[in-house]
Motif scaffolding. Sequence first.
Motif: not given
Length: 186
Positions: A19-43
């Motif tokens: 997801x981070x790669x997608x969002x970052x690449x979108x920004x590099x291409x001048x797009x509007x981007x949102x990235x929202x992670x959801x994760x548990x407490x486990x590593x």
Amino acid sequence: MLEEIYIAGFGGQGALSTGQLLAHAGLKEGRNVSYVPFYGVEKRGGVANCGVTISDREISCPIVTEPTVLIAMNSPSLERFESTVVPGGLIITNSSLVDVQVKRDDVRVVQVRANEEAESLGDAMVANNIILGVLLELTGVVSIKAVEESLKEVLPARHHVKIPLNVKALERGAELAREYKKSGLG
């Protein structure tokens, strides 16, 4: 252009870094981007999901609730999120780990044996980038070049030695998607 992508898996499968790669690449291409992670407490092994929106217009809500694309890295993720995909959307599964079938007939389904493909490249840890390459080829949401450029900014410095392998994984995923399209299924 508007793609709302939900990437779901367990910690350690690369869902969040994809997801981070997608969002970052979108920004590099001048797009509007949102990235929202959801994760548990486990590593590792806990829930690790994220929503990524990439658009050429303003994004009104950063939360992905009705994805145009679902990437399911494991069976529980497919079972939980399959119903949220918009009709006509795309579901990409890591069939190395997803042992259930998509029940819907109003979406495109692409099954990728990502773990085996990654192992054939020498490292199972790049399975997420096999799937990302498939996504990029099938949707054109961002270019592989933008993702390649984003690798050195998203990956921790200790993993930069693996950037060439990650690029190979992206390219292999794109190749698999082209084979899928050539077969008339895409």
